[in-house]
Each structure stands twice: as structure tokens, then as C-alpha cells.
Scaffold this active site. Sequence first.
Site, PDB file in Angstrom:
ATOM      1  N   HIS A  51       0.818  -1.222   0.000  1.00 43.33           N
ATOM      2  CA  HIS A  51       0.000   0.000   0.000  1.00 43.33           C
ATOM      3  C   HIS A  51       0.855   1.277   0.000  1.00 43.33           C
ATOM      4  CE1 HIS A  51      -3.155  -2.846   1.003  1.00 43.33           C
ATOM      5  NE2 HIS A  51      -2.484  -3.209   2.073  1.00 43.33           N
ATOM      6  N   SER A  74       1.540  -0.195  -5.288  1.00 46.08           N
ATOM      7  CA  SER A  74       0.595  -0.495  -4.217  1.00 46.08           C
ATOM      8  C   SER A  74       0.140  -1.934  -4.399  1.00 46.08           C
ATOM      9  CB  SER A  74      -0.620   0.424  -4.327  1.00 46.08           C
ATOM     10  OG  SER A  74      -0.892   1.010  -3.089  1.00 46.08           O
ATOM     11  N   SER A  79      -5.671   1.657  -2.448  1.00 46.13           N
ATOM     12  CA  SER A  79      -4.997   2.032  -1.203  1.00 46.13           C
ATOM     13  C   SER A  79      -3.933   3.113  -1.343  1.00 46.13           C
ATOM     14  CB  SER A  79      -4.377   0.789  -0.551  1.00 46.13           C
ATOM     15  OG  SER A  79      -3.368   0.257  -1.387  1.00 46.13           O
ATOM     16  N   ASP A 137       3.245  -7.600  -0.017  1.00 42.12           N
ATOM     17  CA  ASP A 137       2.124  -7.542   0.925  1.00 42.12           C
ATOM     18  C   ASP A 137       0.937  -8.227   0.249  1.00 42.12           C
ATOM     19  OD1 ASP A 137      -0.010  -6.950   2.562  1.00 42.12           O
ATOM     20  OD2 ASP A 137       0.479  -4.832   2.788  1.00 42.12           O
ATOM     21  N   GLU A 198       4.491  -9.286   4.174  1.00 43.18           N
ATOM     22  CA  GLU A 198       3.882  -8.457   5.212  1.00 43.18           C
ATOM     23  C   GLU A 198       2.672  -9.088   5.901  1.00 43.18           C
ATOM     24  OE1 GLU A 198       4.767  -5.473   6.310  1.00 43.18           O
ATOM     25  OE2 GLU A 198       2.956  -4.520   7.083  1.00 43.18           O
ATOM     26  N   ASN A 223       4.829 -11.126   8.902  1.00 40.85           N
ATOM     27  CA  ASN A 223       3.547 -11.054   9.612  1.00 40.85           C
ATOM     28  C   ASN A 223       3.615 -11.681  10.995  1.00 40.85           C
ATOM     29  OD1 ASN A 223       0.523 -10.567   9.558  1.00 40.85           O
ATOM     30  ND2 ASN A 223       0.592 -12.776   9.944  1.00 40.85           N
ATOM     31  N   LYS A 228       4.588  -7.525  14.742  1.00 39.65           N
ATOM     32  CA  LYS A 228       3.768  -7.195  13.576  1.00 39.65           C
ATOM     33  C   LYS A 228       2.325  -7.618  13.839  1.00 39.65           C
ATOM     34  CE  LYS A 228       1.881  -6.992   9.444  1.00 39.65           C
ATOM     35  NZ  LYS A 228       0.525  -7.470   9.152  1.00 39.65           N
ATOM     36  N   ASP A 232       0.043  -4.483  14.508  1.00 40.57           N
ATOM     37  CA  ASP A 232      -0.548  -3.916  13.289  1.00 40.57           C
ATOM     38  C   ASP A 232      -1.940  -4.517  13.056  1.00 40.57           C
ATOM     39  OD1 ASP A 232      -1.235  -4.300  10.485  1.00 40.57           O
ATOM     40  OD2 ASP A 232       0.766  -3.739   9.871  1.00 40.57           O
ATOM     41  N   ASN A 233      -2.002  -5.853  13.007  1.00 37.44           N
ATOM     42  CA  ASN A 233      -3.276  -6.499  12.685  1.00 37.44           C
ATOM     43  C   ASN A 233      -4.336  -6.157  13.735  1.00 37.44           C
ATOM     44  OD1 ASN A 233      -1.131  -7.668  11.299  1.00 37.44           O
ATOM     45  ND2 ASN A 233      -2.157  -9.638  11.065  1.00 37.44           N
ATOM     46  N   CYS A 237      -5.897  -2.237  13.166  1.00 37.85           N
ATOM     47  CA  CYS A 237      -7.291  -2.340  12.709  1.00 37.85           C
ATOM     48  C   CYS A 237      -8.244  -1.747  13.744  1.00 37.85           C
ATOM     49  CB  CYS A 237      -7.647  -3.792  12.400  1.00 37.85           C
ATOM     50  SG  CYS A 237      -6.840  -4.387  10.888  1.00 37.85           S
ATOM     51  N   HIS A 343      -7.454  -9.141   3.454  1.00 38.26           N
ATOM     52  CA  HIS A 343      -6.588  -8.666   2.369  1.00 38.26           C
ATOM     53  C   HIS A 343      -7.259  -8.659   0.996  1.00 38.26           C
ATOM     54  CE1 HIS A 343      -2.742  -7.467   0.713  1.00 38.26           C
ATOM     55  NE2 HIS A 343      -3.052  -8.232  -0.319  1.00 38.26           N
ATOM     56  N   HIS A 396      -3.586   2.115   8.624  1.00 37.77           N
ATOM     57  CA  HIS A 396      -3.129   2.233  10.009  1.00 37.77           C
ATOM     58  C   HIS A 396      -2.267   3.481  10.205  1.00 37.77           C
ATOM     59  CE1 HIS A 396      -4.635  -1.694  10.105  1.00 37.77           C
ATOM     60  NE2 HIS A 396      -3.545  -2.402  10.287  1.00 37.77           N
ATOM     61  N   SER A 404       5.713  -2.690  12.241  1.00 36.11           N
ATOM     62  CA  SER A 404       5.684  -3.616  11.099  1.00 36.11           C
ATOM     63  C   SER A 404       6.869  -3.376  10.174  1.00 36.11           C
ATOM     64  CB  SER A 404       4.413  -3.407  10.280  1.00 36.11           C
ATOM     65  OG  SER A 404       3.298  -3.442  11.110  1.00 36.11           O
ATOM     66  N   GLN A 408      10.172  -5.296   8.611  1.00 29.15           N
ATOM     67  CA  GLN A 408      10.421  -5.451   7.166  1.00 29.15           C
ATOM     68  C   GLN A 408      11.868  -5.114   6.818  1.00 29.15           C
ATOM     69  OE1 GLN A 408       9.148  -6.641   4.537  1.00 29.15           O
ATOM     70  NE2 GLN A 408       6.933  -6.731   4.777  1.00 29.15           N
TER      71      GLN A 408
HETATM   72  P1  NAI Z   1      -6.059 -14.782  11.465  1.00 32.52           P
HETATM   73  O1  NAI Z   1      -5.762 -16.073  10.818  1.00 32.52           O
HETATM   74  O2  NAI Z   1      -5.423 -14.411  12.757  1.00 32.52           O
HETATM   75  O3  NAI Z   1      -7.644 -14.598  11.662  1.00 32.52           O
HETATM   76  C1  NAI Z   1      -8.613 -14.989  10.741  1.00 32.52           C
HETATM   77  C2  NAI Z   1      -9.718 -15.662  11.536  1.00 32.52           C
HETATM   78  O4  NAI Z   1     -10.815 -15.921  10.677  1.00 32.52           O
HETATM   79  C3  NAI Z   1      -9.284 -17.010  12.121  1.00 32.52           C
HETATM   80  O5  NAI Z   1      -9.467 -17.023  13.524  1.00 32.52           O
HETATM   81  C4  NAI Z   1     -10.169 -18.027  11.414  1.00 32.52           C
HETATM   82  O6  NAI Z   1     -10.511 -19.117  12.247  1.00 32.52           O
HETATM   83  C5  NAI Z   1     -11.371 -17.175  11.049  1.00 32.52           C
HETATM   84  N1  NAI Z   1     -12.166 -17.702   9.932  1.00 32.52           N
HETATM   85  C6  NAI Z   1     -11.737 -18.367   8.818  1.00 32.52           C
HETATM   86  N2  NAI Z   1     -12.785 -18.710   8.053  1.00 32.52           N
HETATM   87  C7  NAI Z   1     -13.894 -18.247   8.673  1.00 32.52           C
HETATM   88  C8  NAI Z   1     -15.282 -18.290   8.370  1.00 32.52           C
HETATM   89  N3  NAI Z   1     -15.742 -18.920   7.280  1.00 32.52           N
HETATM   90  N4  NAI Z   1     -16.146 -17.681   9.225  1.00 32.52           N
HETATM   91  C9  NAI Z   1     -15.705 -17.078  10.353  1.00 32.52           C
HETATM   92  N5  NAI Z   1     -14.397 -17.024  10.696  1.00 32.52           N
HETATM   93  C10 NAI Z   1     -13.505 -17.586   9.869  1.00 32.52           C
HETATM   94  O7  NAI Z   1      -5.700 -13.662  10.365  1.00 32.52           O
HETATM   95  P2  NAI Z   1      -5.532 -12.091  10.627  1.00 32.52           P
HETATM   96  O8  NAI Z   1      -4.107 -11.797  10.887  1.00 32.52           O
HETATM   97  O9  NAI Z   1      -6.575 -11.644  11.569  1.00 32.52           O
HETATM   98  O10 NAI Z   1      -5.819 -11.537   9.161  1.00 32.52           O
HETATM   99  C11 NAI Z   1      -7.110 -11.613   8.560  1.00 32.52           C
HETATM  100  C12 NAI Z   1      -7.065 -10.972   7.179  1.00 32.52           C
HETATM  101  O11 NAI Z   1      -6.771  -9.579   7.305  1.00 32.52           O
HETATM  102  C13 NAI Z   1      -5.962 -11.517   6.274  1.00 32.52           C
HETATM  103  O12 NAI Z   1      -6.427 -11.503   4.946  1.00 32.52           O
HETATM  104  C14 NAI Z   1      -4.843 -10.505   6.431  1.00 32.52           C
HETATM  105  O13 NAI Z   1      -3.950 -10.541   5.360  1.00 32.52           O
HETATM  106  C15 NAI Z   1      -5.632  -9.235   6.515  1.00 32.52           C
HETATM  107  N6  NAI Z   1      -5.012  -8.072   7.154  1.00 32.52           N
HETATM  108  C16 NAI Z   1      -5.542  -6.855   6.814  1.00 32.52           C
HETATM  109  C17 NAI Z   1      -5.063  -5.701   7.384  1.00 32.52           C
HETATM  110  C18 NAI Z   1      -5.637  -4.392   6.996  1.00 32.52           C
HETATM  111  O14 NAI Z   1      -5.063  -3.363   7.328  1.00 32.52           O
HETATM  112  N7  NAI Z   1      -6.749  -4.336   6.304  1.00 32.52           N
HETATM  113  C19 NAI Z   1      -3.979  -5.725   8.381  1.00 32.52           C
HETATM  114  C20 NAI Z   1      -3.523  -7.065   8.716  1.00 32.52           C
HETATM  115  C21 NAI Z   1      -4.038  -8.183   8.115  1.00 32.52           C
END
Ligand code: NAI
Length: 475
Positions: A51, A74, A79, A137, A198, A223, A228, A232-233, A237, A343, A396, A404, A408
Site C-alpha cells: 500500500h 501499491s 490504497s 504484501d 507483510e 507477519n 507485527k 498492526d493487525n 485495525c 486482504h 493504520h 511492522s 520489514q
Molecule cells: P487470522 O488467521 O489471525 O484470523 C482470521 C480468523 O478468521 C481465524 O481465527 C479463522 O478461524 C477465522 N475464519 C476463517 N474462516 C472463517 C469463516 N468462514 N467464518 C468465520 N471465521 C472464519 O488472520 P488475521 O491476521 O486476523 O488476518 C485476517 C485478514 O486480514 C488476512 O487476509 C490478512 O492478510 C488481513 N489483514 C488486513 C489488514 C488491513 O489493514 N486491512 C492488516 C492485517 C491483516
Amino acid sequence: MDFKVADLSLADFGRKEIRLAEHEMPGLMAIRKEYAAAQPLRGAKIMGSLHMTIQTAVLIETLVALGAEVRWVSCNIFSTQDHAAAAVVVGPDGTVDDPRGVPVFAWKGETLEEYWWCTEQALTWPGGDAPNMILDDGGDATLLVHKGAEYEKAGAVPAATADDPEEWHVIIDLLNRTVGDDKRWTTIAEAIKGVTEETTTGVHRLYEMHKNGQLLFPAINVNDSVTKSKFDNKYGCRHSVIDGLNRATDVLIGGKVAVVCGYGDVGKGCADALRGQGARVIVTEIDPICALQAAMDGFQVTTLEEVVGIADIFVTSTGNFNIITADHMARMKHQAIVSNIGHFDNEIDMAGLAKLPGIEKRNIKPQVDEWVFADGHSILVLAEGRLMNLGCATGHPSFVMSNSFTNQVIAQIELFTKTDEYPIGVYTLPKHLDEKVARLHLDALGVKLTELTKEQAEYIGVHIEGPYKSDHYRY
Ligand code: NAI
């Protein structure tokens, strides 16, 4: 210098915000100071796909300060912050008429074709040279290099089918144009010493590729540094989910029913933030451990089917696909808000929504659409189902991204300078470096750390200077 951004005249505004962000990113600035003389990234040609925000600008200029040549895109069509992109191209010493910074190929609101074109440009080094490092990322840059090399080896690019998502058709078109006898992608794949990834979703892809014997170069999973994903997550968020909702809709959150799908690191931050605003938060989970955590944190945990008709706000944070289906959306309340902070955009079935009979899409403003169903009721979808905190707001804040991005930079230095110590595989940074990243952020918050006595250190079996926890400790 070749580059493509929205408007270079925004560089001055971007530079002002970069200056403010530098103060909020003590980890990155400390790393700049620590390695100013050693220049550990001299000779590194880093292609970055992350991003293009103000915080990323500070990351890019840190990589440059450590000696790297950098080209950037990006990792999402919505983003980019255009003033950040412009400032990075102009650079701290350049002017709009004489840009001297880093080639960036990114603007807010790219088409999918433009997005993948940008990725190709940033992977194309001037003079026919190849990049030797990727900072990724979500894994799109890594994917393009791997698919290109795979199809060059096979001698052909497979056709996309009608069942494939629209984006895959775009990628296949690009590869049809670029896969060839000059072995362009194979050359890049061979030149890459490693990738630092990332996010959760990109890391999943890397472990899959490694398991299937397809990974072509070593990777560091940034990650899963504690500093991180547990910051960050979660805390990132916790801040930016509300920012996304407010800037997109300005609807009052207090008193509303909000559903958070997924209670991982991102979901925990989102649920906490929505509760902080006074929403009644409901969580959905598939994992009994995370479901139990949510319950003990005081959230109702149930299925989406149970509550789809009563909730006002939906946020998906699973990293999985088809979480909110077209059928779910048709059953939602009038003007329910539907958003994704994971993501990729496939958490919400946007393609299925567009195919519903009689559906009509009315654009309210950029990245906010009202979808009107045949019966006249409607829902609001943020950022076309793409990550709403970066699509509708600015992602963020700097302080959390400093954690984070310090990881990196350390990961880039590791892979670039100690290539021989990292055979093909996926690695995390050692705990002492994770602790170092945290340490670099304590002073700014006025944190006073207690120091172990020699006897205490011996009693719990650690060194006075750390690491303080075993690798299996979960925080
Ligand atoms: P995580 O693996 O810690 O959490 C995801 C959760 O979703 C897990 O607990 C899993 O059991 C649950 N899950 C999976 N399938 C499901 C379903 N069908 N129904 C309900 N729950 C379900 O992953 P994390 O780190 O929380 O990341 C989640 C997403 O967010 C990823 O795609 C990551 O890349 C992205 N992300 C986005 C950020 C942003 O700024 N927008 C920042 C960091 C991560």
C-alpha cells in the site's frame, strides 16, 4: 526516471506528512541511524508491492537510506495515497520538475489491468537488469514472478476459463504478453535472493507454495513477528476500521448491531473498536479456540445466518473467501453497511451480488456504493468489497506501522546480507530481533522497563538482555 502517479504537484503536501510521520516512526528512524554508515542494502534492488501510503513512504526512504535501489507499487487498487506517491517520486531533494526520488507506479483507483501493469513495471529494472529482492504484501508480486517462471518452463500459458475470477483473466493476459523466449520471468526468479512478506494472506500463500515444492526463493514471514501481527493487525485495525466506516458513511456506530466475521488478530481489533463506539458486537468464527476467546471477551458468538437480518454493520476479517454471499446480502436490513478488512475482496461475493436479478448499483461517492435490490431495499458496500480501512480511509497510523516496517527492513537486511544462511523455505525473524523492534518503540510512549536481576534471570532461565520468552510462547 520512469514512474506513473496521479499528480506530482501533490508532492509538497506529501512531504509535509512524511515529515510528521517520521516523528511517529521511531523504529524506522533508529534503524536509519544504526545502519547509516554500514549501508547493508547497498546493491539491493528491491521491488516493493505494499500500500503506497505516507507510512510506506517512510519505509521506502529508509530502504534507500540503507543503500537500496527501490521500485514500488501499491498492493491494492484503492490504497494509494496520491500525495505520498508523488512525494516519494520527487524525493526529499528533488522538485516537481526534477524528480529525484524512487520510481513509483501507483494511484488511487487503478483498474485491474492498470494494477497488474504497475506490478510488471516495478519488476522491470532499467537497462534490462532484474530486481534481487521483493518486499511483498499479499503476495501478488511473488505470484507474478512464480507464474511467469512456471509458464516459461512449461513453454505455454494456460487459458483462463469462464469459472476463473476476472482478475485471473487479467493476469493471464499479462503473462501471455510477457512470457517468452527471453525467459524474462525466469531471469527475475533466479535473481531474487528472497522475499519478505507483510500479511497473513501472503504468508499463507508462501507456506502453500513451499509445501508443494513450488517456492523459488527464500521468504521471511514478517507477519508472524509478534511486533507485527499482534500490533498492526490488532491495534492497527482497532484504529482504522472505525476510520473507514466514518469516512465512508459517518453513520453513528453506538447502539448499532455490528457483526465481525473472524476473531483472529484483525477481528479482535475490529470487535474491540466497534464495542468501544457503543455497538453491540456479534462475532462469527469457525475455530473453537477463537470462538471461545470471543465469548470470554464478552461477545455473542453465532453464525451469520442467525443474525444476517438484524445487523447494521458487517466487517469480514477472515482471510477466507465467500464469507458474505449474495444471498446473505439480499437478506440484510435496509442500508446495512457491508465491508471487508481482510486482504482480498473475495470475502464478500461481489460477483454474485452483481448477478442478482433486478439489482442496481448506485455510486454515492468514491469507494461507497449503494446496491438496490429488486424489492427496493438496499445495502451500502464499502470499497467494492476490498479492504475498507485502506480503500475508504488511510489505513493504520504511523506508530503501529513503524513496528511492522522495522521488521520489514530487518528482514530485508537478513535475507540480502545472509543469503547463504537461508536456503529456500519460509522463516520468521528470531525473537531477539522481535524484542528489539518493541524496544525501539518504548521511549516514545514513556514506557519504563523493569530490568531483571541476575538471580531472577537465572531463576526463569533467560539472559538479562533477553530473549525473554521461548519460541512457543503465544503472547
Ligand atoms: P487470522 O488467521 O489471525 O484470523 C482470521 C480468523 O478468521 C481465524 O481465527 C479463522 O478461524 C477465522 N475464519 C476463517 N474462516 C472463517 C469463516 N468462514 N467464518 C468465520 N471465521 C472464519 O488472520 P488475521 O491476521 O486476523 O488476518 C485476517 C485478514 O486480514 C488476512 O487476509 C490478512 O492478510 C488481513 N489483514 C488486513 C489488514 C488491513 O489493514 N486491512 C492488516 C492485517 C491483516
